[in-house]
Scaffold this motif. Structure first.
Motif, PDB file in Angstrom:
ATOM      1  N   PHE A   1      -1.358  10.069  -6.371  1.00  0.00           N
ATOM      2  CA  PHE A   1      -1.205   9.048  -5.268  1.00  0.00           C
ATOM      3  C   PHE A   1      -0.072   8.806  -4.417  1.00  0.00           C
ATOM      4  O   PHE A   1       1.025   9.699  -4.967  1.00  0.00           O
ATOM      5  N   CYS A   2      -0.127   8.884  -3.049  1.00  0.00           N
ATOM      6  CA  CYS A   2       0.927   9.111  -2.291  1.00  0.00           C
ATOM      7  C   CYS A   2       2.043   8.228  -2.713  1.00  0.00           C
ATOM      8  O   CYS A   2       1.907   7.162  -3.139  1.00  0.00           O
ATOM      9  N   THR A   3       3.269   8.597  -2.567  1.00  0.00           N
ATOM     10  CA  THR A   3       4.596   8.155  -3.060  1.00  0.00           C
ATOM     11  C   THR A   3       4.951   7.108  -2.234  1.00  0.00           C
ATOM     12  O   THR A   3       5.832   5.763  -2.273  1.00  0.00           O
ATOM     13  N   LYS A   4       4.491   7.035  -0.959  1.00  0.00           N
ATOM     14  CA  LYS A   4       5.005   6.098   0.078  1.00  0.00           C
ATOM     15  C   LYS A   4       3.779   4.654   0.203  1.00  0.00           C
ATOM     16  O   LYS A   4       4.147   3.699   0.266  1.00  0.00           O
ATOM     17  N   CYS A   5       2.549   5.242   0.293  1.00  0.00           N
ATOM     18  CA  CYS A   5       1.727   4.261   0.533  1.00  0.00           C
ATOM     19  C   CYS A   5       0.930   3.920  -0.940  1.00  0.00           C
ATOM     20  O   CYS A   5       1.555   4.447  -1.902  1.00  0.00           O
ATOM     21  N   VAL A   6      -0.346   3.885  -0.875  1.00  0.00           N
ATOM     22  CA  VAL A   6      -1.255   3.836  -1.983  1.00  0.00           C
ATOM     23  C   VAL A   6      -2.501   4.704  -1.993  1.00  0.00           C
ATOM     24  O   VAL A   6      -3.344   4.653  -2.938  1.00  0.00           O
ATOM     25  N   ILE A   7      -2.658   5.606  -0.975  1.00  0.00           N
ATOM     26  CA  ILE A   7      -3.870   6.485  -0.955  1.00  0.00           C
ATOM     27  C   ILE A   7      -3.825   7.687  -1.923  1.00  0.00           C
ATOM     28  O   ILE A   7      -2.676   7.777  -2.138  1.00  0.00           O
ATOM     29  N   SER A   8      -4.993   7.996  -2.288  1.00  0.00           N
ATOM     30  CA  SER A   8      -4.984   9.254  -3.422  1.00  0.00           C
ATOM     31  C   SER A   8      -5.374  10.575  -2.771  1.00  0.00           C
ATOM     32  O   SER A   8      -5.679  10.377  -1.547  1.00  0.00           O
TER      33      SER A   8
ATOM     34  N   ILE B   1       0.806  -0.969   4.736  1.00  0.00           N
ATOM     35  CA  ILE B   1       2.075  -0.370   4.153  1.00  0.00           C
ATOM     36  C   ILE B   1       2.814   0.394   5.031  1.00  0.00           C
ATOM     37  O   ILE B   1       3.842   0.368   5.291  1.00  0.00           O
ATOM     38  N   ARG B   2       1.736   1.247   5.750  1.00  0.00           N
ATOM     39  CA  ARG B   2       2.437   2.174   6.638  1.00  0.00           C
ATOM     40  C   ARG B   2       2.925   1.313   7.980  1.00  0.00           C
ATOM     41  O   ARG B   2       3.809   1.680   8.686  1.00  0.00           O
ATOM     42  N   ASP B   3       2.180   0.459   8.470  1.00  0.00           N
ATOM     43  CA  ASP B   3       2.785  -0.516   9.262  1.00  0.00           C
ATOM     44  C   ASP B   3       3.501  -1.656   9.200  1.00  0.00           C
ATOM     45  O   ASP B   3       3.754  -2.689   9.658  1.00  0.00           O
TER      46      ASP B   3
ATOM     47  N   VAL C   1       3.950  12.923  -0.468  1.00  0.00           N
ATOM     48  CA  VAL C   1       3.741  12.073   0.662  1.00  0.00           C
ATOM     49  C   VAL C   1       2.529  12.312   1.565  1.00  0.00           C
ATOM     50  O   VAL C   1       2.290  13.518   1.924  1.00  0.00           O
ATOM     51  N   CYS C   2       1.602  11.616   1.857  1.00  0.00           N
ATOM     52  CA  CYS C   2       0.191  11.882   2.365  1.00  0.00           C
ATOM     53  C   CYS C   2       0.589  12.159   3.976  1.00  0.00           C
ATOM     54  O   CYS C   2       1.647  11.564   4.725  1.00  0.00           O
ATOM     55  N   SER C   3      -0.599  12.899   4.491  1.00  0.00           N
ATOM     56  CA  SER C   3      -0.393  13.126   6.002  1.00  0.00           C
ATOM     57  C   SER C   3      -0.289  11.914   6.718  1.00  0.00           C
ATOM     58  O   SER C   3       0.356  11.767   8.167  1.00  0.00           O
ATOM     59  N   ALA C   4      -1.031  10.823   6.372  1.00  0.00           N
ATOM     60  CA  ALA C   4      -1.023   9.466   7.227  1.00  0.00           C
ATOM     61  C   ALA C   4       0.205   9.028   7.156  1.00  0.00           C
ATOM     62  O   ALA C   4       0.680   8.298   8.261  1.00  0.00           O
ATOM     63  N   CYS C   5       0.882   8.850   6.314  1.00  0.00           N
ATOM     64  CA  CYS C   5       2.309   8.168   5.988  1.00  0.00           C
ATOM     65  C   CYS C   5       3.366   9.262   6.875  1.00  0.00           C
ATOM     66  O   CYS C   5       4.324   8.718   7.539  1.00  0.00           O
ATOM     67  N   GLN C   6       3.089  10.506   6.877  1.00  0.00           N
ATOM     68  CA  GLN C   6       3.962  11.526   7.624  1.00  0.00           C
ATOM     69  C   GLN C   6       3.970  11.409   9.138  1.00  0.00           C
ATOM     70  O   GLN C   6       4.832  11.124   9.771  1.00  0.00           O
TER      71      GLN C   6
END
Ligand SMILES: [Zn+2]
Length: 397
Positions: A20-27, A318-320, A40-45
């Motif tokens: 799971f991404c350490t910033k959001c919740v996506i896997s 979460i990202r927003d 950290v996932c590409s969307a959070c980056q």
């Protein structure tokens, strides 16, 4: 009907170990998403990049220049906006018309089975000052394609996605409109292929890869669908798209994309109304409200990738910075994977399948690296929440 077991993991190239991404919740099971060395996932980056690196004033100037390039002064349409009457397309159409002085034609690819709130929102949107064309495919063929997509692709929404992608292109060519403006680039905003992250356009050649799951509409001919039946689902010939000088852009490149802000905007400007109850499988009331069958699309995402509708919603909120990660996890524990019971009978009737076949198809998409069976119950092996500490009222899979 014989339903064969699918190799979901290979088909979507899913990593064997769930992270799971350490910033959001996506896997890392979301197809095409990339995680960096810090997890950290590409969307959070990308969300971080948007907050810190993008000069939005410059982007706005780019949008102004783009509009000026395509603007017509003879009263004809100069921009096409795909819009269901929801908050995102509504925001795009309204801001282009009111702030940038464009003359948009909005187009809607009809839902499989429209909801009352979806119909009302489309009517309200049109009444707020927009021309609109609805594309409605042959119901018999649409049902057949939906059934085949459900069984063979594990996504009942594939026929909708064909239309959503190609109907605007066809209408643009037909009405000599050279600019198509979509809302967000989902691949970039929510995690996926990042090759379009730093440019505003979508190439027509990309359609096959992202939107057709590698299967062009012609695939269905071998399942008994006639070529002429597929006409509404196909893009116009490539030469016509080129000759029309068609460009497909995303507003999210030019304007900071925030679905919740779009909701507030449309509530004020296009008569948009949220649903009275939350959507099954999540906590939200204002996204994707138009189609009675969309709950099954999200449910299949949960089966194939272990990522349900609440996870997707929580990840971008979460990202927003609308909710924090702990709140997101609590919402996932409560709602993710909830079965779309409300329209189950209608789904079975629409696809002309019985309940036994439905569950055989669902189970054929469960990958062993994600699911295990305990007695009669399927258990998702990896969850972002602590399964041993489920609070009262939590949805138990
Ligand atoms: Zn993330």
């Amino acid at each position: 009907m014989h339903i064969e077991k699918k190799d979901t993991q290979t088909k979507y190239n899913l990593p064997p170990q769930v992270k799971f991404c350490t910033k959001c919740v996506i896997s890392n099971q979301r197809p095409r998403i990339i995680f960096d060395q810090d997890g950290v996932c590409s969307a959070c980056q990308f969300a971080e990049f948007k907050k810190t690196q993008i000069n939005w004033e410059q982007r706005e100037a780019e949008l102004q220049a783009l509009c000026n390039k395509h603007r017509k002064d003879d009263g004809s349409y100069d921009i096409l906006v795909p819009c269901s009457g929801g908050k995102d397309g509504g925001f795009v159409a309204h801001i282009l018309k009111s702030k940038y002085g464009m003359n948009p034609l909005t187009v809607t690819w009809a839902p499989h089975i429209a909801t009352e709130i979806g119909r009302q929102n489309l009517t309200n949107f049109i009444d707020s000052g927009f021309d609109n064309i609805v594309g409605t495919p042959n119901g018999h063929i649409h049902r057949l394609l939906t059934k085949l997509s459900f069984i063979h692709l594990g996504d009942n929404f594939q026929p909708f996605i064909y239309g959503q992608t190609n109907f605007p292109l066809r209408m643009a060519v037909q009405h000599n409109i050279s600019l198509i403006m979509y809302g967000e680039n989902g691949e970039v905003e929510y995690g996926g292929n990042m090759k379009n992250a730093f440019r505003p356009t979508r190439e027509v050649a990309d359609h096959d890869n992202h939107y057709f799951s590698g299967l062009p509409p012609e695939f269905w001919i071998k399942h008994g669908v006639k070529p002429q039946d597929l006409h509404p689902y196909l893009a116009p010939p490539y030469e016509k798209i080129k000759k029309n000088n068609t460009e497909i852009h995303f507003l999210s490149y030019y304007h900071h994309w925030d679905p919740q802000e779009n909701y507030y905007y449309c509530r004020e400007h296009t008569g948009f109304r949220p649903n009275s109850a939350r959507s099954e499988g999540t906590y939200s009331k204002y996204a994707s409200l138009d189609d009675k069958l969309d709950g099954f699309h999200y449910y299949l995402g949960f089966i194939k990738f272990g990522i349900g509708r609440a996870t997707s919603d929580a990840a971008h909120e979460i990202r927003d910075a609308k909710i924090n990660r702990e709140e997101g996890i609590a919402l996932i524990r409560k709602y993710d994977g909830e079965f779309p019971q409300k329209h189950f009978r209608e789904f079975l009737e629409y696809c002309n399948i019985d309940e036994g076949t439905f569950w055989t198809v669902i189970d054929s998409w469960r990958s062993e690296h994600l699911w295990k069976k305990e007695g009669e119950k399927w258990i998702l092996k990896n969850t972002i929440y602590d399964r041993n500490n489920l609070s009262e009222g939590a949805y138990i899979i």
